[in-house]
Each structure stands twice: as C-alpha cells, then as structure tokens.
Scaffold this motif. Sequence first.
Motif, PDB file in Angstrom:
ATOM      1  N   VAL A  53       0.837  -1.201   0.000  1.00  0.00           N
ATOM      2  CA  VAL A  53       0.000   0.000   0.000  1.00  0.00           C
ATOM      3  C   VAL A  53       0.870   1.249   0.000  1.00  0.00           C
ATOM      4  CG1 VAL A  53      -1.635   1.346   1.369  1.00  0.00           C
ATOM      5  CG2 VAL A  53      -1.979  -1.105   1.094  1.00  0.00           C
ATOM      6  N   THR A  54       1.939   1.234   0.782  1.00  0.00           N
ATOM      7  CA  THR A  54       2.847   2.382   0.844  1.00  0.00           C
ATOM      8  C   THR A  54       3.532   2.617  -0.498  1.00  0.00           C
ATOM      9  OG1 THR A  54       3.262   1.909   3.183  1.00  0.00           O
ATOM     10  CG2 THR A  54       4.795   3.382   2.081  1.00  0.00           C
ATOM     11  N   LEU A  55       3.970   1.551  -1.150  1.00  0.00           N
ATOM     12  CA  LEU A  55       4.618   1.684  -2.460  1.00  0.00           C
ATOM     13  C   LEU A  55       3.649   2.228  -3.506  1.00  0.00           C
ATOM     14  CD1 LEU A  55       6.720  -1.614  -2.565  1.00  0.00           C
ATOM     15  CD2 LEU A  55       7.584   0.713  -2.280  1.00  0.00           C
ATOM     16  N   LYS A  56       2.404   1.749  -3.474  1.00  0.00           N
ATOM     17  CA  LYS A  56       1.386   2.245  -4.409  1.00  0.00           C
ATOM     18  C   LYS A  56       1.114   3.725  -4.172  1.00  0.00           C
ATOM     19  CE  LYS A  56      -3.449   1.568  -5.779  1.00  0.00           C
ATOM     20  NZ  LYS A  56      -4.696   0.788  -5.530  1.00  0.00           N
ATOM     21  N   PHE A  57       0.970   4.095  -2.909  1.00  0.00           N
ATOM     22  CA  PHE A  57       0.731   5.492  -2.553  1.00  0.00           C
ATOM     23  C   PHE A  57       1.904   6.378  -2.978  1.00  0.00           C
ATOM     24  CE2 PHE A  57       1.555   8.763   0.706  1.00  0.00           C
ATOM     25  CZ  PHE A  57       0.442   9.564   0.517  1.00  0.00           C
ATOM     26  N   SER A  58       3.117   5.916  -2.760  1.00  0.00           N
ATOM     27  CA  SER A  58       4.313   6.682  -3.130  1.00  0.00           C
ATOM     28  C   SER A  58       4.384   6.891  -4.635  1.00  0.00           C
ATOM     29  CB  SER A  58       5.571   5.968  -2.636  1.00  0.00           C
ATOM     30  OG  SER A  58       5.557   5.820  -1.234  1.00  0.00           O
ATOM     31  N   LEU A  59       4.080   5.851  -5.387  1.00  0.00           N
ATOM     32  CA  LEU A  59       4.110   5.953  -6.848  1.00  0.00           C
ATOM     33  C   LEU A  59       3.099   6.977  -7.336  1.00  0.00           C
ATOM     34  CD1 LEU A  59       5.170   4.904  -9.565  1.00  0.00           C
ATOM     35  CD2 LEU A  59       3.398   3.143  -9.491  1.00  0.00           C
ATOM     36  N   THR A  72      10.323  14.198  -2.489  1.00  0.00           N
ATOM     37  CA  THR A  72       8.917  13.799  -2.556  1.00  0.00           C
ATOM     38  C   THR A  72       8.740  12.333  -2.175  1.00  0.00           C
ATOM     39  OG1 THR A  72       8.640  15.386  -4.377  1.00  0.00           O
ATOM     40  CG2 THR A  72       6.847  13.851  -3.988  1.00  0.00           C
ATOM     41  N   THR A  73       9.694  11.494  -2.566  1.00  0.00           N
ATOM     42  CA  THR A  73       9.640  10.084  -2.186  1.00  0.00           C
ATOM     43  C   THR A  73       9.752   9.916  -0.672  1.00  0.00           C
ATOM     44  OG1 THR A  73      10.629   9.425  -4.302  1.00  0.00           O
ATOM     45  CG2 THR A  73      10.699   7.822  -2.516  1.00  0.00           C
ATOM     46  N   LEU A  74      10.678  10.652  -0.064  1.00  0.00           N
ATOM     47  CA  LEU A  74      10.833  10.570   1.390  1.00  0.00           C
ATOM     48  C   LEU A  74       9.573  11.054   2.110  1.00  0.00           C
ATOM     49  CD1 LEU A  74      14.510  11.832   1.791  1.00  0.00           C
ATOM     50  CD2 LEU A  74      13.665   9.490   2.029  1.00  0.00           C
ATOM     51  N   LYS A  75       8.959  12.110   1.595  1.00  0.00           N
ATOM     52  CA  LYS A  75       7.721  12.610   2.190  1.00  0.00           C
ATOM     53  C   LYS A  75       6.615  11.573   2.089  1.00  0.00           C
ATOM     54  CE  LYS A  75       8.277  17.610   1.534  1.00  0.00           C
ATOM     55  NZ  LYS A  75       7.716  18.811   0.852  1.00  0.00           N
ATOM     56  N   ALA A  76       6.539  10.881   0.959  1.00  0.00           N
ATOM     57  CA  ALA A  76       5.489   9.878   0.767  1.00  0.00           C
ATOM     58  C   ALA A  76       5.621   8.741   1.771  1.00  0.00           C
ATOM     59  CB  ALA A  76       5.541   9.343  -0.666  1.00  0.00           C
ATOM     60  N   PHE A  77       6.853   8.309   2.022  1.00  0.00           N
ATOM     61  CA  PHE A  77       7.065   7.220   2.972  1.00  0.00           C
ATOM     62  C   PHE A  77       6.839   7.664   4.417  1.00  0.00           C
ATOM     63  CE2 PHE A  77       9.012   5.005  -0.542  1.00  0.00           C
ATOM     64  CZ  PHE A  77       8.785   3.676  -0.244  1.00  0.00           C
ATOM     65  N   GLN A  78       6.876   8.964   4.668  1.00  0.00           N
ATOM     66  CA  GLN A  78       6.689   9.483   6.024  1.00  0.00           C
ATOM     67  C   GLN A  78       5.261   9.943   6.285  1.00  0.00           C
ATOM     68  OE1 GLN A  78       9.600  12.595   6.224  1.00  0.00           O
ATOM     69  NE2 GLN A  78      11.336  11.191   6.359  1.00  0.00           N
TER      70      GLN A  78
END
Length: 224
Positions: free
Chosen positions: A4-10, A153-159
């Motif tokens: 779910v996190t990977l999908k959201f980040s993408l 932006t990737t780091l923000k998505a994972f946080q």
Amino acid sequence: SILVTLKFSLITVLFSMIISLFLAIICNEKLKGIKLFRIIFSSSMGVSVSASSSIVLFLFHPSVGLINDILNLFGILPINWFTSSAYAIWAISFATIWMNIGFGFLVLTAGLQNISQEIDESCEVDGVDYFTKLFKITIPLLSPSLFYLLITTTLKAFQSFGQVDMLTGGGPANSTNFIVYSIYKTAFSNYRFDYASAQGLFLLLLITVIMVIKFKLERKVHYQ
C-alpha cells in the motif's frame, strides 16, 4: 502495508512532479499578471497537514462534497471515498499531492530561472519549435531540480502519517494502512514495541534500497 505504501508513493510522486513541472513551465512564460499565479500555485506550502486533511474531508464528503457533485454532473453515482477500499487511497493521495505541489513548483521554478537566457535566444535564432526546445533542452537542463524533487517527494510519501490518521485511520480493510501509520498503531495502540521497532528497521532498509536505486539514476542528471 508495504504494498500500500509503495502504491501510494508511486501515485503521489508521479502526479506531484508532473503537475509541479506543468505549473512551473506555465509560470516561467513572460505573461502579464503571472506573479499572481506564482503566489497561488505556491500557496499550498503554507497549509498544514491537518488543515489540508480537513478541506479534503469536506471535498470528498459522500453527500455534500464538491467532488461527488462534479461526478453527478456526468451521471456518475456518489462515491463513499473514505469507506471504500478502492477509493480511499486516492482521496489521501489527492491531499498529499496538493500539499506537495507548492514546494515542487518553487523548486522547479527556481531551476527554470537558472537556465541561461542565451539558450532561448539561440533556439529562436535556429528556429527550434517550442516542444522540441522543451523536451530536448529545457527538461534535461532542469534534471538536477527534478532529481532533487524526486528524492524529497519520495521521502515525504514514505513518512505520510497525519492525513491517514485524520481521514481514514488506516482503513477501510487496511487499504490505507501505510507503514509509518502501522508502526504507530503497533507501538501505541497494541503496545508491541518490539514488533514496531522491527517494522521501523525494515522501513529504514527499504528506503535505503530505494534511495540507492534512485542515486544510480544520477548519472543521467545534467549538472551545469
């Protein structure tokens, strides 16, 4: 939770960068009143996570929300955005993308303004059309700013945490149970601090792997 996190980040990284680039290119043109639009496009930087989540909660409300009213104009039935496992992640992504646009817009605008005006003048003299100049010259020269924006932006998505906590609480059916929120729930709701620590360590390793892969792409960045 990882998937779910990977999908959201993408979703958030892709759309945030595309929209920010589009707005930055528009505002880089010498048009009357463009400064007003620069202020508007960068204004989302001043909106907190709680405020943006509250606005999105209203926009995506199943009965009085503006989004469902717009869909109704096209004959689409109202969608329960926050109680549907298929749509909840898109509502949270909308909030996150909106928050990211302001920062991305400023970074890319600064990158565009650092490109030498002599390049534009040379393109005009040689008769290079707008889109050829954009994709063959402007965007490659903008690659350092794009690369920086990709990393941040990737780091923000994972946080991401606040918007999940306010909008869905990780539901429905764990469809928005991002890994940071999962660590929080495991530690402070289930009091499994050992398991939460293991999740945190795994998140660190996952981000490290992703960053290593992305920094391998740095060879395609054109530093002046």
